[in-house]
Design a protein around this motif. Structure first.
Motif, mmCIF file in Angstrom:
data_model
loop_
_atom_site.group_PDB
_atom_site.id
_atom_site.type_symbol
_atom_site.label_atom_id
_atom_site.label_comp_id
_atom_site.label_asym_id
_atom_site.label_seq_id
_atom_site.Cartn_x
_atom_site.Cartn_y
_atom_site.Cartn_z
ATOM 1 N N GLY A 30 40.959 -59.869 17.800
ATOM 2 C CA GLY A 30 41.332 -60.942 16.888
ATOM 3 C C GLY A 30 42.024 -60.440 15.630
ATOM 4 N N ARG A 31 42.224 -59.138 15.514
ATOM 5 C CA ARG A 31 42.831 -58.539 14.317
ATOM 6 C C ARG A 31 43.990 -57.625 14.706
ATOM 7 N N THR A 32 45.002 -57.577 13.846
ATOM 8 C CA THR A 32 46.108 -56.636 13.985
ATOM 9 C C THR A 32 46.379 -56.000 12.624
ATOM 10 N N LEU A 33 46.959 -54.813 12.647
ATOM 11 C CA LEU A 33 47.285 -54.126 11.399
ATOM 12 C C LEU A 33 48.412 -54.854 10.672
ATOM 13 N N ARG A 34 48.324 -54.899 9.368
ATOM 14 C CA ARG A 34 49.381 -55.492 8.557
ATOM 15 C C ARG A 34 50.577 -54.555 8.531
ATOM 16 N N GLY A 35 51.742 -55.112 8.254
ATOM 17 C CA GLY A 35 52.972 -54.325 8.254
ATOM 18 C C GLY A 35 52.955 -53.196 7.243
ATOM 19 N N GLY A 36 52.460 -53.460 6.052
ATOM 20 C CA GLY A 36 52.394 -52.429 5.020
ATOM 21 C C GLY A 36 51.456 -51.306 5.397
ATOM 22 N N ARG A 37 50.345 -51.626 6.005
ATOM 23 C CA ARG A 37 49.392 -50.599 6.420
ATOM 24 C C ARG A 37 49.966 -49.776 7.569
ATOM 25 N N ARG A 38 50.707 -50.436 8.464
ATOM 26 C CA ARG A 38 51.345 -49.719 9.567
ATOM 27 C C ARG A 38 52.375 -48.722 9.030
ATOM 28 N N ALA A 39 53.136 -49.124 8.006
ATOM 29 C CA ALA A 39 54.119 -48.229 7.389
ATOM 30 C C ALA A 39 53.422 -47.071 6.689
ATOM 31 N N TYR A 40 52.335 -47.356 5.971
ATOM 32 C CA TYR A 40 51.579 -46.298 5.303
ATOM 33 C C TYR A 40 51.029 -45.297 6.315
ATOM 34 N N ASN A 41 50.472 -45.788 7.421
ATOM 35 C CA ASN A 41 49.930 -44.901 8.444
ATOM 36 C C ASN A 41 51.022 -44.010 9.039
ATOM 37 N N ALA A 42 52.219 -44.584 9.261
ATOM 38 C CA ALA A 42 53.327 -43.803 9.810
ATOM 39 C C ALA A 42 53.763 -42.718 8.832
ATOM 40 N N LEU A 43 53.839 -43.050 7.540
ATOM 41 C CA LEU A 43 54.216 -42.047 6.541
ATOM 42 C C LEU A 43 53.149 -40.963 6.412
ATOM 43 N N ALA A 44 51.893 -41.344 6.427
ATOM 44 C CA ALA A 44 50.808 -40.365 6.335
ATOM 45 C C ALA A 44 50.809 -39.447 7.555
ATOM 46 N N ARG A 45 51.064 -40.003 8.735
ATOM 47 C CA ARG A 45 51.115 -39.200 9.951
ATOM 48 C C ARG A 45 52.284 -38.221 9.910
ATOM 49 N N ALA A 46 53.454 -38.697 9.442
ATOM 50 C CA ALA A 46 54.621 -37.821 9.341
ATOM 51 C C ALA A 46 54.375 -36.699 8.335
ATOM 52 N N ARG A 47 53.763 -37.015 7.220
ATOM 53 C CA ARG A 47 53.454 -36.000 6.207
ATOM 54 C C ARG A 47 52.468 -34.971 6.749
ATOM 55 N N ARG A 48 51.435 -35.444 7.437
ATOM 56 C CA ARG A 48 50.432 -34.536 8.001
ATOM 57 C C ARG A 48 51.070 -33.615 9.045
ATOM 58 N N ASP A 49 51.911 -34.174 9.919
ATOM 59 C CA ASP A 49 52.569 -33.360 10.938
ATOM 60 C C ASP A 49 53.508 -32.341 10.311
ATOM 61 N N PHE A 50 54.226 -32.744 9.273
ATOM 62 C CA PHE A 50 55.143 -31.839 8.582
ATOM 63 C C PHE A 50 54.388 -30.694 7.933
ATOM 64 N N ARG A 51 53.282 -31.005 7.284
ATOM 65 C CA ARG A 51 52.498 -29.962 6.614
ATOM 66 C C ARG A 51 51.858 -29.015 7.623
ATOM 67 N N GLN A 52 51.379 -29.536 8.740
ATOM 68 C CA GLN A 52 50.794 -28.671 9.761
ATOM 69 C C GLN A 52 51.852 -27.779 10.386
ATOM 70 N N HIS A 53 53.051 -28.318 10.573
ATOM 71 C CA HIS A 53 54.145 -27.547 11.148
ATOM 72 C C HIS A 53 54.540 -26.412 10.200
ATOM 73 N N ASN A 54 54.633 -26.686 8.908
ATOM 74 C CA ASN A 54 54.959 -25.664 7.921
ATOM 75 C C ASN A 54 53.852 -24.630 7.798
ATOM 76 N N ARG A 55 52.619 -25.036 7.890
ATOM 77 C CA ARG A 55 51.484 -24.124 7.775
ATOM 78 C C ARG A 55 51.489 -23.129 8.947
ATOM 79 N N ARG A 56 51.827 -23.625 10.144
ATOM 80 C CA ARG A 56 51.872 -22.736 11.304
ATOM 81 C C ARG A 56 53.017 -21.727 11.192
ATOM 82 N N ASP A 57 54.160 -22.155 10.624
ATOM 83 C CA ASP A 57 55.308 -21.269 10.500
ATOM 84 C C ASP A 57 55.080 -20.180 9.459
#
Length: 90
Positions: A61-88
């Motif tokens: 009965g619930r779906t994520l709001r558009g703003g929260r979906r955008a925030y989650n995507a940005l947080a995921r991209a930032r986390r992946d970028f930082r992990q990728h840089n840390r490994r390098d």
């Protein structure tokens, strides 16, 4: 003084206040009622009146709001970028 300058500042402030309010709202209330089932999580089929779960929200009965979906995507991209840089670097 340009008359557009005097009108630009209040409009800009109002837009910032609205944006910050929406960001706060998405942080506090990340879910909204599903548009398809109107928050019930199920449908009654027209034939035999059988109850079926909503496909859009998987019966919650619930779906994520558009703003929260955008925030989650940005947080995921930032986390992946930082992990990728840390490994390098190591």
């Amino acid at each position: 003084m340009n008359p557009l300058d005097s009108l630009t500042v209040p409009v800009f402030l109002v837009l910032i206040i609205i944006t910050l309010g929406y960001a706060w709202s998405c942080a506090v209330y990340p879910y909204k009622p599903c548009r398809s089932c109107r928050g019930f999580g199920h449908f009654r089929s027209p034939f035999l009146r059988v109850i079926r779960l909503c496909r859009r929200c998987n019966g919650t009965g619930r779906t994520l709001r558009g703003g929260r979906r955008a925030y989650n995507a940005l947080a995921r991209a930032r986390r992946d970028f930082r992990q990728h840089n840390r490994r390098d670097n190591h």
